[in-house]
Design a protein around this motif. Sequence first.
Motif, PDB file in Angstrom:
ATOM      1  N   ILE A   1       0.762  -1.331   0.068  1.00 39.30           N
ATOM      2  CA  ILE A   1      -0.019   0.009   0.101  1.00 39.30           C
ATOM      3  C   ILE A   1       0.952   1.129  -0.034  1.00 39.30           C
ATOM      4  O   ILE A   1       1.949   1.434   0.890  1.00 39.30           O
ATOM      5  CB  ILE A   1      -1.028   0.082   1.232  1.00 39.30           C
ATOM      6  N   GLN A   2       0.539   2.253  -0.848  1.00 36.09           N
ATOM      7  CA  GLN A   2       1.293   3.367  -0.988  1.00 36.09           C
ATOM      8  C   GLN A   2       0.724   4.508  -0.104  1.00 36.09           C
ATOM      9  O   GLN A   2      -0.773   4.735  -0.496  1.00 36.09           O
ATOM     10  CB  GLN A   2       1.452   3.881  -2.430  1.00 36.09           C
ATOM     11  N   GLU A   3       1.278   5.110   0.511  1.00 37.21           N
ATOM     12  CA  GLU A   3       0.733   6.500   1.351  1.00 37.21           C
ATOM     13  C   GLU A   3       1.371   7.564   0.881  1.00 37.21           C
ATOM     14  O   GLU A   3       2.720   7.481   0.533  1.00 37.21           O
ATOM     15  CB  GLU A   3       0.909   6.305   2.940  1.00 37.21           C
ATOM     16  N   PRO A   4       0.835   8.511   0.524  1.00 40.14           N
ATOM     17  CA  PRO A   4      -0.799   8.891   0.865  1.00 40.14           C
ATOM     18  C   PRO A   4      -1.484   8.152  -0.691  1.00 40.14           C
ATOM     19  O   PRO A   4      -1.002   8.221  -1.525  1.00 40.14           O
ATOM     20  CB  PRO A   4      -0.861  10.217   0.829  1.00 40.14           C
ATOM     21  N   ALA A   5      -2.714   7.681   0.001  1.00 42.59           N
ATOM     22  CA  ALA A   5      -3.568   7.342  -1.131  1.00 42.59           C
ATOM     23  C   ALA A   5      -4.303   8.241  -1.969  1.00 42.59           C
ATOM     24  O   ALA A   5      -5.499   8.688  -1.739  1.00 42.59           O
ATOM     25  CB  ALA A   5      -4.585   6.044  -0.557  1.00 42.59           C
ATOM     26  N   THR A   6      -3.694   8.871  -2.913  1.00 45.26           N
ATOM     27  CA  THR A   6      -4.246  10.138  -3.414  1.00 45.26           C
ATOM     28  C   THR A   6      -4.354   9.730  -4.787  1.00 45.26           C
ATOM     29  O   THR A   6      -3.766   8.885  -5.416  1.00 45.26           O
ATOM     30  CB  THR A   6      -3.402  11.368  -3.341  1.00 45.26           C
ATOM     31  N   VAL A   7      -4.738  10.697  -5.725  1.00 48.12           N
ATOM     32  CA  VAL A   7      -5.191  10.265  -7.159  1.00 48.12           C
ATOM     33  C   VAL A   7      -3.789  10.431  -7.885  1.00 48.12           C
ATOM     34  O   VAL A   7      -3.303   9.674  -8.724  1.00 48.12           O
ATOM     35  CB  VAL A   7      -6.267  11.289  -7.710  1.00 48.12           C
ATOM     36  N   GLU A   8      -3.015  11.370  -7.269  1.00 51.31           N
ATOM     37  CA  GLU A   8      -1.840  11.653  -7.752  1.00 51.31           C
ATOM     38  C   GLU A   8      -0.734  10.419  -7.595  1.00 51.31           C
ATOM     39  O   GLU A   8      -0.168   9.996  -8.666  1.00 51.31           O
ATOM     40  CB  GLU A   8      -0.817  12.909  -7.192  1.00 51.31           C
ATOM     41  N   THR A   9      -0.969   9.875  -6.297  1.00 50.58           N
ATOM     42  CA  THR A   9       0.081   8.738  -6.358  1.00 50.58           C
ATOM     43  C   THR A   9      -0.483   7.513  -7.167  1.00 50.58           C
ATOM     44  O   THR A   9       0.357   6.718  -7.630  1.00 50.58           O
ATOM     45  CB  THR A   9      -0.227   7.847  -4.727  1.00 50.58           C
ATOM     46  N   CYS A  10      -1.704   7.378  -7.336  1.00 44.74           N
ATOM     47  CA  CYS A  10      -2.323   6.355  -8.282  1.00 44.74           C
ATOM     48  C   CYS A  10      -1.935   6.597  -9.420  1.00 44.74           C
ATOM     49  O   CYS A  10      -1.670   5.428 -10.226  1.00 44.74           O
ATOM     50  CB  CYS A  10      -4.003   6.269  -7.952  1.00 44.74           C
ATOM     51  N   ASN A  11      -2.262   7.591 -10.086  1.00 42.64           N
ATOM     52  CA  ASN A  11      -1.645   7.971 -11.493  1.00 42.64           C
ATOM     53  C   ASN A  11      -0.094   7.792 -11.640  1.00 42.64           C
ATOM     54  O   ASN A  11       0.291   7.294 -12.522  1.00 42.64           O
ATOM     55  CB  ASN A  11      -2.039   9.656 -11.753  1.00 42.64           C
ATOM     56  N   ARG A  12       0.683   7.994 -10.715  1.00 41.25           N
ATOM     57  CA  ARG A  12       2.059   8.112 -10.874  1.00 41.25           C
ATOM     58  C   ARG A  12       2.499   6.417 -10.948  1.00 41.25           C
ATOM     59  O   ARG A  12       3.057   5.966 -11.783  1.00 41.25           O
ATOM     60  CB  ARG A  12       2.836   8.504  -9.677  1.00 41.25           C
ATOM     61  N   LEU A  13       1.906   5.498  -9.810  1.00 37.40           N
ATOM     62  CA  LEU A  13       1.996   4.191 -10.084  1.00 37.40           C
ATOM     63  C   LEU A  13       1.515   3.550 -11.231  1.00 37.40           C
ATOM     64  O   LEU A  13       2.159   2.677 -11.849  1.00 37.40           O
ATOM     65  CB  LEU A  13       1.158   3.597  -8.848  1.00 37.40           C
ATOM     66  N   ALA A  14       0.475   4.107 -11.756  1.00 35.26           N
ATOM     67  CA  ALA A  14      -0.185   3.450 -12.990  1.00 35.26           C
ATOM     68  C   ALA A  14       0.949   3.886 -14.336  1.00 35.26           C
ATOM     69  O   ALA A  14       1.059   2.941 -15.188  1.00 35.26           O
ATOM     70  CB  ALA A  14      -1.510   4.289 -13.410  1.00 35.26           C
ATOM     71  N   LYS A  15       1.536   5.134 -14.259  1.00 34.51           N
ATOM     72  CA  LYS A  15       2.304   5.156 -15.198  1.00 34.51           C
ATOM     73  C   LYS A  15       3.733   4.558 -14.963  1.00 34.51           C
ATOM     74  O   LYS A  15       4.139   3.983 -15.908  1.00 34.51           O
ATOM     75  CB  LYS A  15       2.890   6.729 -15.196  1.00 34.51           C
ATOM     76  N   GLN A  16       4.061   4.314 -13.885  1.00 34.50           N
ATOM     77  CA  GLN A  16       5.371   3.279 -13.629  1.00 34.50           C
ATOM     78  C   GLN A  16       4.971   2.066 -14.202  1.00 34.50           C
ATOM     79  O   GLN A  16       5.932   1.387 -14.823  1.00 34.50           O
ATOM     80  CB  GLN A  16       5.592   3.330 -12.089  1.00 34.50           C
ATOM     81  N   LEU A  17       3.859   1.469 -13.778  1.00 37.94           N
ATOM     82  CA  LEU A  17       3.527   0.125 -14.147  1.00 37.94           C
ATOM     83  C   LEU A  17       3.494   0.018 -15.831  1.00 37.94           C
ATOM     84  O   LEU A  17       4.039  -0.818 -16.275  1.00 37.94           O
ATOM     85  CB  LEU A  17       2.238  -0.308 -13.664  1.00 37.94           C
ATOM     86  N   PHE A  18       2.875   0.883 -16.433  1.00 34.10           N
ATOM     87  CA  PHE A  18       2.777   0.958 -17.927  1.00 34.10           C
ATOM     88  C   PHE A  18       4.256   1.159 -18.462  1.00 34.10           C
ATOM     89  O   PHE A  18       4.501   0.318 -19.390  1.00 34.10           O
ATOM     90  CB  PHE A  18       1.873   2.318 -18.423  1.00 34.10           C
ATOM     91  N   TYR A  19       4.953   1.978 -17.952  1.00 28.70           N
ATOM     92  CA  TYR A  19       6.388   2.301 -18.882  1.00 28.70           C
ATOM     93  C   TYR A  19       7.489   1.203 -18.159  1.00 28.70           C
ATOM     94  O   TYR A  19       8.310   0.743 -19.152  1.00 28.70           O
ATOM     95  CB  TYR A  19       6.831   3.657 -18.427  1.00 28.70           C
ATOM     96  N   THR A  20       7.181   0.363 -17.133  1.00 27.72           N
ATOM     97  CA  THR A  20       7.995  -0.537 -16.770  1.00 27.72           C
ATOM     98  C   THR A  20       7.674  -1.882 -17.730  1.00 27.72           C
ATOM     99  O   THR A  20       8.504  -2.407 -18.222  1.00 27.72           O
ATOM    100  CB  THR A  20       7.758  -1.201 -15.378  1.00 27.72           C
ATOM    101  N   ARG A  21       6.333  -1.875 -17.959  1.00 28.67           N
ATOM    102  CA  ARG A  21       5.870  -3.042 -18.837  1.00 28.67           C
ATOM    103  C   ARG A  21       6.332  -2.864 -20.343  1.00 28.67           C
ATOM    104  O   ARG A  21       6.841  -3.817 -20.927  1.00 28.67           O
ATOM    105  CB  ARG A  21       4.359  -3.275 -18.912  1.00 28.67           C
ATOM    106  N   LEU A  22       6.221  -1.530 -20.778  1.00 25.40           N
ATOM    107  CA  LEU A  22       6.687  -1.262 -21.944  1.00 25.40           C
ATOM    108  C   LEU A  22       8.179  -1.464 -22.189  1.00 25.40           C
ATOM    109  O   LEU A  22       8.676  -1.779 -23.187  1.00 25.40           O
ATOM    110  CB  LEU A  22       6.459   0.282 -22.196  1.00 25.40           C
ATOM    111  N   ALA A  23       9.072  -1.088 -21.041  1.00 23.32           N
ATOM    112  CA  ALA A  23      10.317  -1.256 -21.169  1.00 23.32           C
ATOM    113  C   ALA A  23      10.685  -2.847 -21.161  1.00 23.32           C
ATOM    114  O   ALA A  23      12.086  -3.076 -21.568  1.00 23.32           O
ATOM    115  CB  ALA A  23      10.996  -0.626 -19.948  1.00 23.32           C
ATOM    116  N   SER A  24      10.009  -3.760 -20.799  1.00 25.85           N
ATOM    117  CA  SER A  24      10.208  -5.222 -20.765  1.00 25.85           C
ATOM    118  C   SER A  24       9.941  -5.728 -22.127  1.00 25.85           C
ATOM    119  O   SER A  24      10.384  -6.817 -22.358  1.00 25.85           O
ATOM    120  CB  SER A  24       9.359  -6.071 -19.560  1.00 25.85           C
ATOM    121  N   VAL A  25       9.217  -5.035 -23.088  1.00 23.76           N
ATOM    122  CA  VAL A  25       9.083  -5.687 -24.415  1.00 23.76           C
ATOM    123  C   VAL A  25      10.132  -6.244 -25.146  1.00 23.76           C
ATOM    124  O   VAL A  25      10.260  -7.147 -25.531  1.00 23.76           O
ATOM    125  CB  VAL A  25       8.271  -4.599 -25.062  1.00 23.76           C
TER     126      VAL A  25
END
Length: 125
Positions: free
Chosen positions: A41-65
């Motif tokens: 769980i990431q604190e603080p649980a804000t929209v910004e944190t969720c957006n940052r994590l979503a971008k990290q996941l997307f670009y990490t997956r993209l970098a693994s291609v």
Amino acid sequence: MASIASKLRQLQSKACQATQFASKHGEVYYKQMIEQNKEHIQEPATVETCNRLAKQLFYTRLASVPGRREAFRKEVDQVKQAWKNRKDVKVEELGVAALFGLECFAWYCAGEIVGRGFTFTGYKV
């Protein structure tokens, strides 16, 4: 028409049972799951944190291609090599390949049945 009404009543009854079970046990399950996974769980649980994590996941997956593409190429090369040496293949290896193909076909059929709403003909009664 009576059988459809009967099935609808059964479905409503099962939905009520599921709702009652979820309302009775859902909160305990939720708290237990959160407690077991609090290191994720990431604190603080804000929209910004969720957006940052979503971008990290997307670009990490993209970098693994490229790595996944290279692994796929290696597997294709292995299949090509096996095809070239198909005269040297043992009966055991053929059996394993046949079972794997059969399993893939069975999962495909199961997926088709599930996709049609667990019917074999495609018509729901």
